[in-house]
Design an enzyme around this catalytic site. Structure first.
Site, PDB file in Angstrom:
ATOM      1  N   LYS A 134      42.232 -41.288  89.709  1.00 16.50           N
ATOM      2  CA  LYS A 134      41.639 -42.267  90.633  1.00 16.50           C
ATOM      3  C   LYS A 134      42.311 -43.649  90.511  1.00 16.50           C
ATOM      4  CE  LYS A 134      37.145 -39.884  90.777  1.00 16.50           C
ATOM      5  NZ  LYS A 134      35.669 -40.029  90.633  1.00 16.50           N
ATOM      6  N   TYR A 173      34.539 -36.857 100.142  1.00 14.11           N
ATOM      7  CA  TYR A 173      33.247 -37.056  99.464  1.00 14.11           C
ATOM      8  C   TYR A 173      32.062 -36.933 100.427  1.00 14.11           C
ATOM      9  CZ  TYR A 173      35.059 -38.331  94.819  1.00 14.11           C
ATOM     10  OH  TYR A 173      35.626 -38.310  93.564  1.00 14.11           O
ATOM     11  N   ASN A 187      35.681 -43.813  87.214  1.00 11.94           N
ATOM     12  CA  ASN A 187      35.697 -42.876  86.091  1.00 11.94           C
ATOM     13  C   ASN A 187      36.972 -42.024  86.019  1.00 11.94           C
ATOM     14  OD1 ASN A 187      35.123 -41.220  88.220  1.00 11.94           O
ATOM     15  ND2 ASN A 187      33.156 -40.501  87.452  1.00 11.94           N
ATOM     16  N   HIS A 247      38.833 -36.940  89.118  1.00 16.14           N
ATOM     17  CA  HIS A 247      37.982 -35.997  89.850  1.00 16.14           C
ATOM     18  C   HIS A 247      38.452 -34.595  89.524  1.00 16.14           C
ATOM     19  CE1 HIS A 247      36.180 -33.568  93.010  1.00 16.14           C
ATOM     20  NE2 HIS A 247      37.383 -33.048  93.170  1.00 16.14           N
ATOM     21  N   GLU A 250      39.362 -28.349  98.788  1.00 18.55           N
ATOM     22  CA  GLU A 250      39.967 -29.631  98.378  1.00 18.55           C
ATOM     23  C   GLU A 250      41.496 -29.521  98.269  1.00 18.55           C
ATOM     24  OE1 GLU A 250      35.965 -31.073  95.932  1.00 18.55           O
ATOM     25  OE2 GLU A 250      37.802 -30.702  94.804  1.00 18.55           O
TER      26      GLU A 250
END
Ligand code: ATP
Ligand code: MG
Length: 140
Positions: free
Chosen positions: A11, A51, A114, A117, A128
């Site tokens: 991320k 998302y 965080n 993913h 995905e």
């Protein structure tokens, strides 16, 4: 256990701090192979689609803004039981609850920022991966 593929994102908080290599080292140490990888900047539309399952959640806007705030590295990881294995290597969503030795324990800044993913099931992994990679970009 069967060889599986899972989808991973490093991320924007990871690219920003220049720790994508450190995270890849933890992925490889766990026995997962990076069989596709590219650095991209997600569009707002891509992030909202990705998302969409969270669109009614209070943090959705913040999450989408974060995911487009800088470059990300999208990856396909392959290995024995790769989906569950990568979830283990990532650690809990909230880094304060993540186990020692996990990516999020070592690197995540907060529950939102965080670092990584990983797909949560075989069906979502397939969807995905197809959102970001064509078949000839995945070289196992
Ligand atoms: P990911 O789907 O990114 O792998 P996850 O499966 O561990 O993470 P989810 O519940 O699917 O967690 O949440 C998706 C993402 O939304 C989280 O990784 C985090 O970036 C963000 N998020 C989740 N909960 C919160 C929260 N309470 N506040 C802010 N952001 C959150
Ligand atoms: Mg999730």
């Amino acid at each position: 256990m069967a060889i599986e593929r899972t989808f991973s994102i490093l991320k924007p908080d990871a690219t920003e701090r220049n720790i994508t290599g450190a995270i890849n080292a933890l992925i490889e140490k766990a026995g997962l192979r990076i069989v596709a990888q590219k650095r991209i900047r997600m569009t707002r539309e891509q992030a909202e689609t990705f998302y969409a399952v969270h669109k009614e959640r209070p943090f959705f806007g913040e999450l989408v803004d974060f995911m487009i705030s800088g470059p990300v590295v999208v990856q396909v990881l392959e290995g024995e039981g790769a989906i569950a294995k990568y979830r283990d290597v990532m650690g809990a969503t909230d880094p304060s609850k993540a186990a020692d030795g996990t990516i999020r324990k070592a690197h995540a800044k907060s529950i939102g920022e965080n670092s990584v993913h990983g797909s949560d099931a075989a069906e979502t992994a397939k969807i995905e991966i197809a959102q970001f990679f064509s078949g000839n970009e995945i070289v196992g």
